[in-house]
Design a protein around this motif. Structure first.
Motif, PDB file in Angstrom:
ATOM      1  N   SER A  47       0.823  -1.222   0.000  1.00  0.00           N
ATOM      2  CA  SER A  47       0.000   0.000   0.000  1.00  0.00           C
ATOM      3  C   SER A  47       0.856   1.272   0.000  1.00  0.00           C
ATOM      4  CB  SER A  47      -0.929   0.018   1.216  1.00  0.00           C
ATOM      5  OG  SER A  47      -0.179  -0.057   2.428  1.00  0.00           O
ATOM      6  N   LYS A  48       2.127   1.154   0.393  1.00  0.00           N
ATOM      7  CA  LYS A  48       3.001   2.319   0.402  1.00  0.00           C
ATOM      8  C   LYS A  48       3.286   2.816  -1.012  1.00  0.00           C
ATOM      9  CE  LYS A  48       7.102  -0.677   0.630  1.00  0.00           C
ATOM     10  NZ  LYS A  48       8.279  -1.065   1.435  1.00  0.00           N
ATOM     11  N   GLN A  68       1.111  -0.237  -7.175  1.00  0.00           N
ATOM     12  CA  GLN A  68       0.769  -1.389  -6.343  1.00  0.00           C
ATOM     13  C   GLN A  68       0.308  -2.552  -7.231  1.00  0.00           C
ATOM     14  OE1 GLN A  68      -2.925  -1.210  -4.168  1.00  0.00           O
ATOM     15  NE2 GLN A  68      -2.086  -2.325  -2.408  1.00  0.00           N
ATOM     16  N   ASP A  69      -0.525  -2.250  -8.231  1.00  0.00           N
ATOM     17  CA  ASP A  69      -0.981  -3.287  -9.161  1.00  0.00           C
ATOM     18  C   ASP A  69       0.196  -3.896  -9.927  1.00  0.00           C
ATOM     19  OD1 ASP A  69      -3.659  -3.012  -8.489  1.00  0.00           O
ATOM     20  OD2 ASP A  69      -4.038  -1.493 -10.018  1.00  0.00           O
ATOM     21  N   GLU A  70       1.156  -3.060 -10.303  1.00  0.00           N
ATOM     22  CA  GLU A  70       2.335  -3.570 -11.005  1.00  0.00           C
ATOM     23  C   GLU A  70       3.125  -4.534 -10.125  1.00  0.00           C
ATOM     24  OE1 GLU A  70       4.890  -0.656 -12.688  1.00  0.00           O
ATOM     25  OE2 GLU A  70       3.320   0.317 -13.853  1.00  0.00           O
ATOM     26  N   GLN A  71       3.213  -4.219  -8.839  1.00  0.00           N
ATOM     27  CA  GLN A  71       3.958  -5.083  -7.925  1.00  0.00           C
ATOM     28  C   GLN A  71       3.255  -6.427  -7.748  1.00  0.00           C
ATOM     29  OE1 GLN A  71       6.723  -3.836  -7.318  1.00  0.00           O
ATOM     30  NE2 GLN A  71       7.698  -4.844  -5.590  1.00  0.00           N
ATOM     31  N   PHE A  72       1.925  -6.396  -7.600  1.00  0.00           N
ATOM     32  CA  PHE A  72       1.173  -7.646  -7.512  1.00  0.00           C
ATOM     33  C   PHE A  72       1.319  -8.455  -8.799  1.00  0.00           C
ATOM     34  CE2 PHE A  72      -1.579  -5.598  -4.131  1.00  0.00           C
ATOM     35  CZ  PHE A  72      -1.196  -6.475  -3.125  1.00  0.00           C
ATOM     36  N   PHE A 124       6.139  -6.539   5.670  1.00  0.00           N
ATOM     37  CA  PHE A 124       7.047  -7.446   4.963  1.00  0.00           C
ATOM     38  C   PHE A 124       6.360  -8.000   3.710  1.00  0.00           C
ATOM     39  CE2 PHE A 124       8.227  -7.615   9.486  1.00  0.00           C
ATOM     40  CZ  PHE A 124       9.555  -7.224   9.404  1.00  0.00           C
ATOM     41  N   SER A 125       5.844  -7.096   2.903  1.00  0.00           N
ATOM     42  CA  SER A 125       5.130  -7.497   1.689  1.00  0.00           C
ATOM     43  C   SER A 125       6.028  -8.263   0.722  1.00  0.00           C
ATOM     44  CB  SER A 125       4.557  -6.268   0.983  1.00  0.00           C
ATOM     45  OG  SER A 125       3.672  -5.556   1.816  1.00  0.00           O
TER      46      SER A 125
END
Length: 511
Positions: A47-48, A68-72, A124-125
């Motif tokens: 979320s950061k 965030q979507d790119e990271q997921f 710790f995502s």
């Protein structure tokens, strides 16, 4: 003797049923990632990376969570890549070390992945990267060792292989169950602790209901396995496999590159038939190359769809969380139908079993001829799925979900069944691994495609979808090539029959 035979049959059925549950409940859970992403966003993972959006007056209008979507998406890209790419190692390990060693490695990886998710948090995502990758690789190892169970039931071999692959697809609904439980108050971490605890079941099955080495095909009489199998029985099975592999041939060796029909069964041909086609000749055959292209293109289409499903639904639903949750649940529910769709593909491939072979036709040629329809239907399904996915209409996505699960269940079951049909059993693990590894490299294109959509195309994937739909047309080359190959073999048999008949009449006339 009758009692031993009944006990052996019972063990076969228990192995089949327990393998089905293992694939259905654990092996392919990573492909329910869209449901898990919904929960992870609620838990504020990554979320950061969201930034506040202001209008020209400096008033906050919302948040931009595209990063965030790119990271997921990157988490899924890496997990799906390793799920396939490491199969080249997995296949070699399975062929070299056998079932028990391969399963113990898979169980260890799977347990490590579920524990990492259980101990992760929004802080710790980054633990999601190794966690999902371990779950993906561990799951595919469980599937790889289970597909040989089809050898226990020769008349339904392809059906069982496709059934297991369908169960693998349907297991993605496990993350839907975790999502529903989360909405009912059960924490994400508790759900993954339960998945970790279930590894005890995998261990028990490994020692009680699976062989130490491999299940041979065709199956020797009174073949058994498990803890009560002595060393002598294992030696006999291995000896049988060497005898079996020594008598197998593949028509690709002589037909793959030059497309010439096989030589008549004279003394020289009979002598050559005792040789097993080399691994190199299998990999360099046109059968194999077209099959890799066939799988890689369709897999890329599916991976891009799954990895971008959540942002796509958000865009079409105008960021309505209730509507997004509704469609996410619908997608996950359709994944349960994979186990119902996959056996139809196996029945198509096994439809000739029990029927008399054509004069001069081998069982392998009959299996190959029967696979043409399966390959064509799978290609057609993918084309229809890609067309529906390209249309930016939200209600149409229900049909897209149905076509996606139907095509996916046909795709992976048909992939494993075709390799088992077209190539020697002694190379199955390695060839399966090479196919999945090459397709994994191709699947890496999903991330630049996603970055292109989020960047230059402003979040609209229409042009990327159209390009992939056009690319999908190439998959029809594979079934067409197999069909023409089978036609050439049939014509060659007819010519041989006519020559033999003519020679017989000529000999009678001389007498």
């Amino acid at each position: 003797m009758q009692g031993n035979e009944d006990g052996t049959r019972l063990r076969y059925r228990l192995t089949l049923a327990s393998g089905m549950l293992e694939c259905l409940c654990f092996a392919g859970v990573v492909f329910g990632y869209a449901s898990l992403v919904f929960v992870l966003k609620e838990e504020e993972y990554f979320s950061k990376l969201c930034v506040s959006v202001q209008d020209i007056n400096g008033t906050l209008t919302g948040k931009d969570c595209s990063h965030q979507d790119e990271q997921f998406s990157l988490v899924f890209t890496i997990a799906s890549f390793l799920n396939n790419f490491l199969n080249i190692v997995n296949g070699y390990l399975f062929d070299r070390c056998g079932t028990m060693v391969t399963r113990l490695l898979g169980i260890s990886l799977y347990t490590t992945g579920t524990l990492l998710v259980a101990f992760s948090s929004a802080t710790f995502s980054e633990l999601l990267f190794p966690a999902l990758s371990c779950i993906a690789v561990g799951g595919i190892l469980l599937l790889l060792t289970n597909m040989q169970v089809g050898n226990l039931f020769a008349a339904h071999r392809s059906t069982i292989i496709t059934l297991y692959n369908g169960a693998f697809d349907s297991s993605s609904a496990v993350f839907l169950i975790i999502k529903v439980l989360y909405e009912q108050g059960v924490s994400l971490h508790s759900s993954f602790f339960v998945l970790s605890f279930c590894s005890i079941i995998h261990l028990l099955r490994t020692f009680l209901l699976m062989p130490r080495a491999h299940i041979p095909y065709p199956l020797p009489q009174y073949y058994t396995y498990g803890l009560n199998c002595g060393k002598a029985n294992t030696y006999n099975v291995e000896q049988f496999e060497r005898m079996r592999d020594g008598g197998m041939t593949v028509s690709q060796e002589s037909n793959g590159r030059d497309n010439t029909p096989p030589a008549p069964e004279d003394g020289t041909a009979a002598q050559d038939s005792e040789k097993v086609a080399s691994f190199r000749s299998c990999v360099l055959s046109w059968f194999f190359l077209w099959h890799v292209l066939w799988l890689s293109i369709m897999q890329l289409r599916h991976y891009l769809f799954i990895g971008t499903l959540n942002p796509m639904l958000n865009r079409l639903a105008n960021d309505d969380p209730n509507l997004v949750s509704q469609y996410t649940n619908a997608f996950a529910m359709t994944q349960l139908c994979g186990v119902l769709c996959a056996p139809w593909n196996g029945l198509i491939m096994d439809r000739h079993k029990g029927k008399p072979l054509a004069p001069g036709e081998t069982e392998q040629e009959a299996d190959l001829r029967s696979s043409c329809l399966s390959l064509f239907l799978t290609s057609l399904q993918c084309l229809l799925f890609s067309v529906c996915a390209s249309v930016p209409v939200l209600p149409l996505q229900y049909l897209t979900f149905v076509l996606q699960v139907l095509n996916r269940s046909f795709l992976y079951g048909g992939n494993a069944a075709f390799i088992s049909i077209a190539f020697p059993a002694c190379h199955f693990g390695k060839l399966f691994g090479v196919v999945m590894s090459v397709s994994a490299v191709i699947s890496l294109l999903q991330y630049p495609c996603f970055a292109l959509v989020r960047g230059a195309l402003g979040g609209d994937p229409f042009f990327v979808d159209i390009a992939l739909t056009i690319l999908t047309l190439l998959v029809f080359i594979h079934p067409i090539y197999i069909f023409t190959h089978c036609r050439k073999l049939a014509r060659h048999r007819e010519d041989n029959t006519q020559n033999v008949s003519y020679s017989s009449r000529l000999s009678e006339a001389k007498l």
